[in-house]
Design an enzyme around this catalytic site. Structure first.
Site, PDB file in Angstrom:
ATOM      1  N   ASP A  90       0.862  -1.183   0.000  1.00 61.55           N
ATOM      2  CA  ASP A  90       0.000   0.000   0.000  1.00 61.55           C
ATOM      3  C   ASP A  90       0.896   1.229   0.000  1.00 61.55           C
ATOM      4  OD1 ASP A  90      -1.673   2.097   0.484  1.00 61.55           O
ATOM      5  OD2 ASP A  90      -2.875   1.046   1.997  1.00 61.55           O
ATOM      6  N   ASN A 117       3.302   4.132 -11.882  1.00 53.73           N
ATOM      7  CA  ASN A 117       2.020   4.259 -12.581  1.00 53.73           C
ATOM      8  C   ASN A 117       0.810   4.285 -11.651  1.00 53.73           C
ATOM      9  OD1 ASN A 117       0.061   3.491 -14.933  1.00 53.73           O
ATOM     10  ND2 ASN A 117      -0.119   1.786 -13.476  1.00 53.73           N
ATOM     11  N   HIS A 118       0.970   3.793 -10.401  1.00 50.79           N
ATOM     12  CA  HIS A 118      -0.193   3.623  -9.530  1.00 50.79           C
ATOM     13  C   HIS A 118      -0.830   4.965  -9.148  1.00 50.79           C
ATOM     14  CE1 HIS A 118       3.218   4.354  -6.836  1.00 50.79           C
ATOM     15  NE2 HIS A 118       2.330   4.948  -6.056  1.00 50.79           N
ATOM     16  N   TYR A 181      -6.460  15.089  -7.331  1.00 50.08           N
ATOM     17  CA  TYR A 181      -5.737  14.295  -8.337  1.00 50.08           C
ATOM     18  C   TYR A 181      -4.809  15.192  -9.164  1.00 50.08           C
ATOM     19  CZ  TYR A 181      -5.148  11.554 -12.681  1.00 50.08           C
ATOM     20  OH  TYR A 181      -4.633  10.914 -13.784  1.00 50.08           O
ATOM     21  N   THR A 184      -1.674  16.289  -7.418  1.00 49.64           N
ATOM     22  CA  THR A 184      -0.611  15.276  -7.320  1.00 49.64           C
ATOM     23  C   THR A 184       0.137  15.158  -8.650  1.00 49.64           C
ATOM     24  OG1 THR A 184      -2.010  13.377  -7.954  1.00 49.64           O
ATOM     25  CG2 THR A 184      -1.933  13.932  -5.625  1.00 49.64           C
ATOM     26  N   ASP A 217      -9.392   4.329 -21.702  1.00 46.32           N
ATOM     27  CA  ASP A 217     -10.633   3.585 -21.400  1.00 46.32           C
ATOM     28  C   ASP A 217     -10.522   2.563 -20.264  1.00 46.32           C
ATOM     29  OD1 ASP A 217      -9.150   1.552 -22.524  1.00 46.32           O
ATOM     30  OD2 ASP A 217     -10.555   1.106 -24.139  1.00 46.32           O
ATOM     31  N   THR A 218      -9.808   2.871 -19.191  1.00 48.84           N
ATOM     32  CA  THR A 218      -9.745   1.918 -18.067  1.00 48.84           C
ATOM     33  C   THR A 218     -11.063   1.990 -17.277  1.00 48.84           C
ATOM     34  OG1 THR A 218      -8.749   3.563 -16.605  1.00 48.84           O
ATOM     35  CG2 THR A 218      -7.241   2.198 -17.850  1.00 48.84           C
ATOM     36  N   ASP A 219     -11.394   0.903 -16.575  1.00 50.70           N
ATOM     37  CA  ASP A 219     -12.669   0.867 -15.842  1.00 50.70           C
ATOM     38  C   ASP A 219     -12.786   2.026 -14.872  1.00 50.70           C
ATOM     39  OD1 ASP A 219     -13.287  -1.395 -17.190  1.00 50.70           O
ATOM     40  OD2 ASP A 219     -12.783  -2.790 -15.560  1.00 50.70           O
ATOM     41  N   SER A 220     -11.692   2.303 -14.141  1.00 52.32           N
ATOM     42  CA  SER A 220     -11.785   3.334 -13.099  1.00 52.32           C
ATOM     43  C   SER A 220     -12.046   4.709 -13.713  1.00 52.32           C
ATOM     44  CB  SER A 220     -10.518   3.355 -12.250  1.00 52.32           C
ATOM     45  OG  SER A 220      -9.406   3.671 -13.037  1.00 52.32           O
TER      46      SER A 220
HETATM   47  P1  NAP Z   1      -6.437   2.186 -12.383  1.00 55.17           P
HETATM   48  O1  NAP Z   1      -6.991   1.228 -13.367  1.00 55.17           O
HETATM   49  O2  NAP Z   1      -7.361   2.795 -11.379  1.00 55.17           O
HETATM   50  O3  NAP Z   1      -5.237   1.444 -11.623  1.00 55.17           O
HETATM   51  C1  NAP Z   1      -4.687   1.993 -10.492  1.00 55.17           C
HETATM   52  C2  NAP Z   1      -3.695   0.979  -9.943  1.00 55.17           C
HETATM   53  O4  NAP Z   1      -3.109   1.511  -8.749  1.00 55.17           O
HETATM   54  C3  NAP Z   1      -4.331  -0.345  -9.591  1.00 55.17           C
HETATM   55  O5  NAP Z   1      -3.459  -1.399  -9.919  1.00 55.17           O
HETATM   56  C4  NAP Z   1      -4.517  -0.255  -8.085  1.00 55.17           C
HETATM   57  O6  NAP Z   1      -4.496  -1.574  -7.567  1.00 55.17           O
HETATM   58  C5  NAP Z   1      -3.274   0.544  -7.682  1.00 55.17           C
HETATM   59  N1  NAP Z   1      -3.444   1.248  -6.414  1.00 55.17           N
HETATM   60  C6  NAP Z   1      -4.510   1.967  -5.990  1.00 55.17           C
HETATM   61  N2  NAP Z   1      -4.287   2.445  -4.753  1.00 55.17           N
HETATM   62  C7  NAP Z   1      -3.074   1.990  -4.375  1.00 55.17           C
HETATM   63  C8  NAP Z   1      -2.296   2.116  -3.190  1.00 55.17           C
HETATM   64  N3  NAP Z   1      -2.728   2.806  -2.124  1.00 55.17           N
HETATM   65  N4  NAP Z   1      -1.091   1.512  -3.142  1.00 55.17           N
HETATM   66  C9  NAP Z   1      -0.624   0.793  -4.185  1.00 55.17           C
HETATM   67  N5  NAP Z   1      -1.303   0.643  -5.346  1.00 55.17           N
HETATM   68  C10 NAP Z   1      -2.522   1.238  -5.433  1.00 55.17           C
HETATM   69  O7  NAP Z   1      -5.683   3.409 -13.083  1.00 55.17           O
HETATM   70  P2  NAP Z   1      -5.424   3.689 -14.647  1.00 55.17           P
HETATM   71  O8  NAP Z   1      -6.620   4.349 -15.215  1.00 55.17           O
HETATM   72  O9  NAP Z   1      -4.871   2.480 -15.283  1.00 55.17           O
HETATM   73  O10 NAP Z   1      -4.271   4.800 -14.543  1.00 55.17           O
HETATM   74  C11 NAP Z   1      -2.911   4.431 -14.561  1.00 55.17           C
HETATM   75  C12 NAP Z   1      -2.064   5.678 -14.672  1.00 55.17           C
HETATM   76  O11 NAP Z   1      -2.437   6.408 -15.847  1.00 55.17           O
HETATM   77  C13 NAP Z   1      -2.230   6.641 -13.499  1.00 55.17           C
HETATM   78  O12 NAP Z   1      -0.997   7.225 -13.154  1.00 55.17           O
HETATM   79  C14 NAP Z   1      -3.170   7.706 -14.048  1.00 55.17           C
HETATM   80  O13 NAP Z   1      -3.012   8.955 -13.412  1.00 55.17           O
HETATM   81  C15 NAP Z   1      -2.710   7.749 -15.499  1.00 55.17           C
HETATM   82  N6  NAP Z   1      -3.753   8.313 -16.369  1.00 55.17           N
HETATM   83  C16 NAP Z   1      -4.889   7.600 -16.597  1.00 55.17           C
HETATM   84  C17 NAP Z   1      -5.885   8.164 -17.391  1.00 55.17           C
HETATM   85  C18 NAP Z   1      -7.165   7.432 -17.702  1.00 55.17           C
HETATM   86  O14 NAP Z   1      -8.045   8.050 -18.319  1.00 55.17           O
HETATM   87  N7  NAP Z   1      -7.304   6.172 -17.326  1.00 55.17           N
HETATM   88  C19 NAP Z   1      -5.713   9.448 -17.929  1.00 55.17           C
HETATM   89  C20 NAP Z   1      -4.538  10.129 -17.652  1.00 55.17           C
HETATM   90  C21 NAP Z   1      -3.557   9.547 -16.871  1.00 55.17           C
HETATM   91  P3  NAP Z   1      -5.063  -2.015  -6.142  1.00 55.17           P
HETATM   92  O15 NAP Z   1      -6.455  -1.515  -6.047  1.00 55.17           O
HETATM   93  O16 NAP Z   1      -4.950  -3.516  -6.207  1.00 55.17           O
HETATM   94  O17 NAP Z   1      -4.142  -1.436  -5.131  1.00 55.17           O
END
Ligand code: NAP
Length: 302
Positions: A90, A117-118, A181, A184, A217-220
């Site tokens: 964590d 990346n997290h 967000y 950060t 297009d990630t779920d979150s």
């Molecule tokens: P995501 O699907 O929500 O994945 C987040 C990851 O971080 C998961 O593996 C989660 O796993 C882990 N995580 C969450 N809280 C944590 C904690 N306290 N300690 C350790 N790990 C933790 O995110 P994503 O959409 O793939 O985004 C990945 C990266 O791309 C991020 O840096 C994001 O800012 C960037 N990004 C994404 C988008 C977008 O539209 N998706 C746009 C711009 C930038 P657990 O829950 O198992 O811990």
């Protein structure tokens, strides 16, 4: 002049072939590379783990959910990873970022790539003064990044390795509804942009790639924006591959999709970033949804 145009086409074609061959060559060098990917239990991080696996890398993945990590690691092995190890952590815990780097250094005997990346889960809505949440998110999305980078630097220095930081267009321009967000991600740009200069001054072997992403297009991400934006979402697997190429080719900046760079360039031309958000339908829908979510969360507490 027809001959000249043909000559130009041939030269352009030649450049394209050289570029792709060069990328192929660099990606082939990922075979056996020692990689640590954070946030790899879902989304872009999970897709990066699979790409590195297909290239035959040795991978350590981390996130909080151990069972999911185990499944991702098994899939990595079936895709061709030389090694695929996982460690649950964590990143809000003071000692976990360093513990994870130490684990990777010990199991892989060093690191060639550290891919940060997290992100911690956060709300999508108006800022209502939740300083505690912002402080917590800073720990997860920012402080853990600089702790891990510092811990891994000596090994990356030895291996002429790469530090890859996944950031967002929201770390380059201001917007409503994502204040914690965005803060950060701005902090990451400031820190790693400045670290790049210091490493260059020290004639360091380590490259830094800061990856600025648009909507993916990630779920979150889709859960947050569904119904409130028509901005196209780009595929996570393609975003992941572009990040890997940026790291492997030691590119300082990646913008994916490409037009995020244009957005960041023109954002200063008008004080509102070119959009009158307070009157836009997007803003109205988001505010309405926020009010509904807020009411529900209060009802939930009752
Ligand atoms: P995501 O699907 O929500 O994945 C987040 C990851 O971080 C998961 O593996 C989660 O796993 C882990 N995580 C969450 N809280 C944590 C904690 N306290 N300690 C350790 N790990 C933790 O995110 P994503 O959409 O793939 O985004 C990945 C990266 O791309 C991020 O840096 C994001 O800012 C960037 N990004 C994404 C988008 C977008 O539209 N998706 C746009 C711009 C930038 P657990 O829950 O198992 O811990």
């Amino acid at each position: 002049s027809e001959l000249r145009t043909k000559k130009k086409d041939i030269i352009n074609g030649f450049h394209c072939i050289c570029f792709f061959e060069c990328v192929d060559f660099v990606l082939e060098s990922l075979k056996g590379a020692r990689v640590l990917v954070t946030g790899a239990s879902s989304g872009i991080g999970e897709q990066m783990a699979y790409h590195y696996a297909r290239f035959g890398a040795q991978i350590v993945i981390t996130a909080r959910r151990e069972k999911v990590l185990q499944q991702v690691a098994e899939k990595c092995l079936s895709l061709g990873a030389q090694k695929a190890l996982h460690i649950a952590a964590d990143m809000a815990n003071e000692s976990d970022p360093e513990r994870v780097v130490d684990f990777a250094l010990e199991k892989l005997g060093g690191l060639d790539y550290l891919v940060l990346n997290h992100i911690g889960p956060t709300t999508f809505g108006m800022w209502e003064g939740d300083v505690e949440h912002t402080r917590w998110l800073m720990k997860v999305n920012f402080f853990s990044y600089i702790q891990m980078a510092w811990r891994a630097l000596p090994s990356l220095e030895q291996s002429k390795g790469s530090l890859v930081v996944v950031s967002s267009v929201l770390g380059k321009m201001t917007n409503p509804f994502t204040l914690p967000y965005s803060s950060t991600k701005f902090a990451l740009s400031g820190f790693f942009g400045s670290l790049y200069h210091e490493l260059a001054m020290k004639k360091s072997n380590v490259s830094i790639s800061v990856c600025t992403l648009g909507l993916i297009d990630t779920d979150s991400a889709m859960d947050k924006v569904r119904g409130i934006t028509k901005v196209p979402a780009y595929p996570a697997t393609e975003a992941a591959l572009n990040i890997i190429i940026a790291g492997a080719t030691r590119q300082l900046d990646l913008y994916y999709p490409w037009f995020t760079q244009v957005i960041t360039l023109i954002k200063d031309w008008s004080p509102s970033g070119g959009v009158t958000l307070d009157r836009s339908p997007v803003c109205r829908r988001a505010t309405q949804r926020h009010t509904t979510m807020h009411t529900h969360s209060h009802l939930g507490r009752i």
